[in-house]
Design an enzyme around this catalytic site. Structure first.
Site, PDB file in Angstrom:
ATOM      1  N   TYR A  16      74.484 -19.675   8.332  1.00 54.36           N
ATOM      2  CA  TYR A  16      73.585 -19.350   7.143  1.00 54.36           C
ATOM      3  C   TYR A  16      72.484 -20.364   6.914  1.00 54.36           C
ATOM      4  CZ  TYR A  16      76.394 -15.314   5.867  1.00 54.36           C
ATOM      5  OH  TYR A  16      77.122 -14.071   5.888  1.00 54.36           O
ATOM      6  N   ASP A  73      76.293 -37.086   5.598  1.00 59.15           N
ATOM      7  CA  ASP A  73      77.611 -36.682   5.341  1.00 59.15           C
ATOM      8  C   ASP A  73      77.682 -36.572   3.744  1.00 59.15           C
ATOM      9  OD1 ASP A  73      80.371 -36.405   4.884  1.00 59.15           O
ATOM     10  OD2 ASP A  73      80.799 -37.332   6.927  1.00 59.15           O
ATOM     11  N   ALA A  74      77.959 -35.283   3.249  1.00 60.94           N
ATOM     12  CA  ALA A  74      77.681 -35.153   1.713  1.00 60.94           C
ATOM     13  C   ALA A  74      79.049 -35.352   1.148  1.00 60.94           C
ATOM     14  CB  ALA A  74      77.530 -33.557   1.762  1.00 60.94           C
ATOM     15  N   LEU A 121      76.961 -25.984   3.148  1.00 61.44           N
ATOM     16  CA  LEU A 121      77.837 -26.690   3.885  1.00 61.44           C
ATOM     17  C   LEU A 121      79.274 -26.489   3.097  1.00 61.44           C
ATOM     18  CD1 LEU A 121      78.509 -29.670   2.696  1.00 61.44           C
ATOM     19  CD2 LEU A 121      76.269 -29.711   3.053  1.00 61.44           C
ATOM     20  N   TYR A 172      81.691 -17.642  -1.501  1.00 55.00           N
ATOM     21  CA  TYR A 172      82.427 -16.615  -0.953  1.00 55.00           C
ATOM     22  C   TYR A 172      83.312 -15.995  -1.992  1.00 55.00           C
ATOM     23  CZ  TYR A 172      85.258 -14.157   2.529  1.00 55.00           C
ATOM     24  OH  TYR A 172      85.894 -13.181   3.455  1.00 55.00           O
ATOM     25  N   TYR A 182      92.208 -17.589   3.496  1.00 56.03           N
ATOM     26  CA  TYR A 182      91.188 -18.416   3.190  1.00 56.03           C
ATOM     27  C   TYR A 182      91.837 -19.459   2.261  1.00 56.03           C
ATOM     28  CZ  TYR A 182      86.219 -19.689   2.325  1.00 56.03           C
ATOM     29  OH  TYR A 182      85.048 -20.385   2.047  1.00 56.03           O
ATOM     30  N   LYS A 190      85.315 -22.966  -3.991  1.00 57.88           N
ATOM     31  CA  LYS A 190      84.246 -21.726  -4.243  1.00 57.88           C
ATOM     32  C   LYS A 190      84.163 -21.403  -5.745  1.00 57.88           C
ATOM     33  CE  LYS A 190      82.444 -21.386  -0.042  1.00 57.88           C
ATOM     34  NZ  LYS A 190      81.084 -22.366   0.174  1.00 57.88           N
ATOM     35  N   LEU A 220      80.375 -13.797   8.232  1.00 57.30           N
ATOM     36  CA  LEU A 220      79.435 -14.000   9.397  1.00 57.30           C
ATOM     37  C   LEU A 220      80.250 -14.996  10.428  1.00 57.30           C
ATOM     38  CD1 LEU A 220      76.380 -14.146  10.558  1.00 57.30           C
ATOM     39  CD2 LEU A 220      76.414 -16.477   9.214  1.00 57.30           C
ATOM     40  N   GLY A 221      80.074 -14.563  11.761  1.00 52.56           N
ATOM     41  CA  GLY A 221      80.797 -15.102  12.754  1.00 52.56           C
ATOM     42  C   GLY A 221      80.232 -16.687  13.035  1.00 52.56           C
ATOM     43  N   ARG A 223      79.979 -21.070  13.146  1.00 49.85           N
ATOM     44  CA  ARG A 223      81.095 -21.858  13.770  1.00 49.85           C
ATOM     45  C   ARG A 223      82.182 -22.194  12.608  1.00 49.85           C
ATOM     46  NH1 ARG A 223      79.920 -26.420  17.543  1.00 49.85           N
ATOM     47  NH2 ARG A 223      81.670 -27.896  16.933  1.00 49.85           N
TER      48      ARG A 223
HETATM   49  P1  NAI Z   1      78.147 -23.461   9.379  1.00 47.96           P
HETATM   50  O1  NAI Z   1      78.929 -24.146  10.313  1.00 47.96           O
HETATM   51  O2  NAI Z   1      76.773 -23.038   9.996  1.00 47.96           O
HETATM   52  O3  NAI Z   1      77.660 -24.551   8.368  1.00 47.96           O
HETATM   53  C1  NAI Z   1      78.320 -25.224   7.618  1.00 47.96           C
HETATM   54  C2  NAI Z   1      77.924 -26.667   7.802  1.00 47.96           C
HETATM   55  O4  NAI Z   1      78.612 -27.754   7.164  1.00 47.96           O
HETATM   56  C3  NAI Z   1      77.999 -27.055   9.489  1.00 47.96           C
HETATM   57  O5  NAI Z   1      76.637 -27.526   9.814  1.00 47.96           O
HETATM   58  C4  NAI Z   1      78.904 -28.366   9.308  1.00 47.96           C
HETATM   59  O6  NAI Z   1      78.420 -29.428  10.086  1.00 47.96           O
HETATM   60  C5  NAI Z   1      78.383 -28.828   7.672  1.00 47.96           C
HETATM   61  N1  NAI Z   1      79.275 -29.704   7.206  1.00 47.96           N
HETATM   62  C6  NAI Z   1      80.847 -29.816   7.038  1.00 47.96           C
HETATM   63  N2  NAI Z   1      81.155 -30.828   6.244  1.00 47.96           N
HETATM   64  C7  NAI Z   1      80.021 -31.510   6.044  1.00 47.96           C
HETATM   65  C8  NAI Z   1      79.738 -32.709   5.312  1.00 47.96           C
HETATM   66  N3  NAI Z   1      80.722 -33.347   4.916  1.00 47.96           N
HETATM   67  N4  NAI Z   1      78.247 -33.006   5.325  1.00 47.96           N
HETATM   68  C9  NAI Z   1      77.445 -32.509   5.620  1.00 47.96           C
HETATM   69  N5  NAI Z   1      77.520 -31.284   6.393  1.00 47.96           N
HETATM   70  C10 NAI Z   1      78.858 -30.826   6.468  1.00 47.96           C
HETATM   71  O7  NAI Z   1      78.814 -22.130   8.841  1.00 47.96           O
HETATM   72  P2  NAI Z   1      78.346 -21.096   7.682  1.00 47.96           P
HETATM   73  O8  NAI Z   1      79.459 -20.087   7.646  1.00 47.96           O
HETATM   74  O9  NAI Z   1      76.899 -20.581   7.725  1.00 47.96           O
HETATM   75  O10 NAI Z   1      78.335 -21.985   6.393  1.00 47.96           O
HETATM   76  C11 NAI Z   1      77.450 -22.244   5.479  1.00 47.96           C
HETATM   77  C12 NAI Z   1      77.898 -21.835   4.013  1.00 47.96           C
HETATM   78  O11 NAI Z   1      78.261 -20.410   3.953  1.00 47.96           O
HETATM   79  C13 NAI Z   1      79.115 -22.577   3.565  1.00 47.96           C
HETATM   80  O12 NAI Z   1      79.004 -23.104   2.440  1.00 47.96           O
HETATM   81  C14 NAI Z   1      80.178 -21.374   3.688  1.00 47.96           C
HETATM   82  O13 NAI Z   1      81.142 -21.484   3.030  1.00 47.96           O
HETATM   83  C15 NAI Z   1      79.369 -20.452   3.439  1.00 47.96           C
HETATM   84  N6  NAI Z   1      79.804 -18.726   3.462  1.00 47.96           N
HETATM   85  C16 NAI Z   1      80.045 -18.576   4.851  1.00 47.96           C
HETATM   86  C17 NAI Z   1      80.615 -17.250   4.973  1.00 47.96           C
HETATM   87  C18 NAI Z   1      81.014 -16.941   6.436  1.00 47.96           C
HETATM   88  O14 NAI Z   1      81.563 -15.795   6.657  1.00 47.96           O
HETATM   89  N7  NAI Z   1      80.638 -17.475   7.354  1.00 47.96           N
HETATM   90  C19 NAI Z   1      80.803 -16.289   3.916  1.00 47.96           C
HETATM   91  C20 NAI Z   1      80.324 -16.739   2.727  1.00 47.96           C
HETATM   92  C21 NAI Z   1      79.873 -18.260   2.460  1.00 47.96           C
END
Ligand code: NAI
Length: 286
Positions: A16, A73-74, A121, A172, A182, A190, A220-221, A223
């Site tokens: 996202y 690193d958050a 993140l 989510y 989850y 969340k 969304l699929g 990583r």
């Molecule tokens: P993504 O893998 O693209 O994004 C997650 C990112 O968080 C990654 O780039 C990872 O490197 C980063 N990350 C993890 N720990 C970290 C840290 N300590 N410091 C800095 N960065 C860190 O995956 P996605 O799914 O796009 O996730 C983005 C947001 O969307 C997340 O909050 C996720 O929970 C939320 N979300 C995702 C859904 C899904 O089905 N993919 C559904 C609803 C919400």
């Protein structure tokens, strides 16, 4: 002057965060990203080698430019919080200034200010464990990486966010409805993030007229989602049961985020907006 956005949580072109960056770039914003330190090398290398060029393409045909990639690193607010094993870890010692305060400081030095802050993140080391089997450490780690990280970013970026600016985080529906699988405290994380969206909207609104909203996104699929293990099932479930029986594109979440941080949404703050093909409204799967 165009707006400047910092998107925390971009490490490839699938998630996202990437889609939000693109939507903001398409709307004319300057893009800065924060990339998790262990993923920095591969992301920068892929970017440099043109691996993302196809997905950098914007509707007007140009390629999205990322003005700067910041290691981040958050879970660490400042250098004093970083334990020795992380400090000496090869993947971390290769870069510097990646705690939240240091990134805010670097952006201030490089660009002066931002208008848009995006938190995309999350991390839950025990996400595959049921809540009933989650350890204290795993639960707190999920909250630290996925909820407090937003408070910390807003806290430390507030001085450099221009008045009238806006923030977005991604949440989510597992926060409010049972989504078996989850786990690890991610559902709790969340829930905290959504509650904090309201309280921070009040505090940042009163303090600096900054808006704080969250998008509750459908599956969304990405990583991160693949690491949870049942994302394909969730996507199929949504396709079968949502009012809109179509694939949910990351770009649709990107577009909603671009709207929410734009002046078109100038009276929207403290909201959790569903971008999920309407799945949240169903009471009975059918
Ligand atoms: P993504 O893998 O693209 O994004 C997650 C990112 O968080 C990654 O780039 C990872 O490197 C980063 N990350 C993890 N720990 C970290 C840290 N300590 N410091 C800095 N960065 C860190 O995956 P996605 O799914 O796009 O996730 C983005 C947001 O969307 C997340 O909050 C996720 O929970 C939320 N979300 C995702 C859904 C899904 O089905 N993919 C559904 C609803 C919400």
């Amino acid at each position: 002057r165009g707006k400047r956005a910092f998107i925390a949580g971009v490490a490839d072109d699938n998630g996202y965060g990437w889609a939000i960056a693109k939507a903001l770039a398409a709307a004319g914003a300057e893009i800065l990203v924060g990339t998790w330190v262990p993923a920095l090398n591969i992301f920068e290398t892929s970017l440099r080698r043109g691996k993302f060029d196809d997905s950098r393409r914007l509707p007007n045909g140009s390629l999205m430019e990322i003005a700067k990639v910041y290691p981040l690193d958050a879970v660490f607010d400042s250098l004093e919080d970083v334990p020795d094993d992380i400090k000496s870890n090869k993947r971390y010692s290769g870069s510097s200034n990646w705690t939240v305060t240091e990134v805010a400081e670097s952006i201030k030095n490089d660009f002066g200010s931002i208008d848009i802050l995006v938190h995309s993140l999350a991390n839950g080391p025990e996400v595959t464990k049921p809540l009933l089997e989650t350890s204290r450490k795993g639960y707190l780690a999920a909250l630290s990486a996925s909820s407090y990280s937003f408070i910390s970013l807003l806290q430390h970026f507030l001085p450099i966010i221009n008045p009238g600016g806006a923030t977005i985080s991604l949440t989510y529906i597992a926060s409010e409805r049972i989504i078996p699988g989850y786990g690890g405290g991610m559902s709790s994380a969340k829930a905290a993030l959504e509650s904090d969206t309201r309280v921070l909207a009040f505090e940042a609104g009163r303090k600096k007229q900054i808006r704080v909203n969250a998008i509750s996104a459908g599956p969304l699929g990405s990583r991160a989602a693949k690491a949870i293990g049942f994302i394909e099932k969730m996507i199929e479930y949504s396709y079968a049961n949502a009012p809109l029986q179509k694939e949910l594109l990351a770009d649709e979440v990107g577009a909603a985020a671009a709207f929410l941080v734009s002046p078109l949404a100038s009276a929207i703050t403290g909201s959790v907006v569903y971008v999920d093909n309407g799945l949240n409204t169903m009471g009975l799967a059918c």
